[in-house]
Design a protein around this motif. Structure first.
Motif: not given
Length: 175
Positions: A132, A137, A139-141, A144, A150, A162, A164
């Motif tokens: 991402t 944030l 999409s990162q959420h 996760k 990560e 970032v 993953f």
């Protein structure tokens, strides 16, 4: 709905693209709202959408996986695209994009989790990656929340992102 059903959830159906679907891809990616976190950070041209559609169709034939057309089970409306493609590193990469009007409804998490389950049920590889933009944030959420971890920074076309990763064992801990 048209197209071969690839996987489904209670609210969405992932289907294979048709050669005539370029307008759907173009409409999805024609605004900065849906492309600001993608490489290039600009709306996609029709030519780029045509190239992507050709890529999706070819990837499916060659690798048995691509980014699929996502439609609502309820009314058949086009919601976006999601799936897993072979990245140039040789790893499989998950990606998704949804219309802004569909954000905040839990679709991204539902779709990403279903993509992961589908991928591991096919035993295509021991893991896959996703990345991402550092400012994305939401999409990162999502990544996760479905159990991805990560892995560190990644540079895509000179832009830091970032990265993953997920294994089947990681996914089993959240389902």
């Amino acid at each position: 709905m048209n197209g071969e059903v690839v996987f489904e959830t209670p609210r969405i159906v992932a289907v294979m693209w048709n050669h005539s679907d370029v307008d759907l891809i173009h409409d999805l990616h024609s605004t900065i709202e849906t492309t600001r976190y993608m490489s290039g950070a600009a709306p996609w041209s029709r030519e780029k959408c045509e190239e992507r559609l050709r890529t999706y169709l070819a990837e499916q034939v060659r690798y048995g996986t691509t980014k699929y057309k996502i439609v609502s089970r309820e009314d058949g409306r086009f919601i976006g695209r999601a799936g897993i493609s072979l990245y140039h590193t040789g790893e499989y990469e998950m990606g998704y994009a949804l219309y802004a009007r569909e954000w905040g409804k839990g679709y991204a998490t539902e779709i990403a989790g279903s993509v992961a389950d589908w991928f591991f049920s096919r035993d295509l590889a021991p893991h896959f990656i996703a990345f991402t933009h550092p400012d994305n944030l939401a999409s990162q959420h999502v990544l996760k929340k479905i159990g991805m971890r990560e892995r560190g920074p990644i540079f895509i076309e000179g832009v830091k992102g970032v990265e993953f990763a997920m294994t089947a064992a990681m996914r089993r801990t959240v389902t």
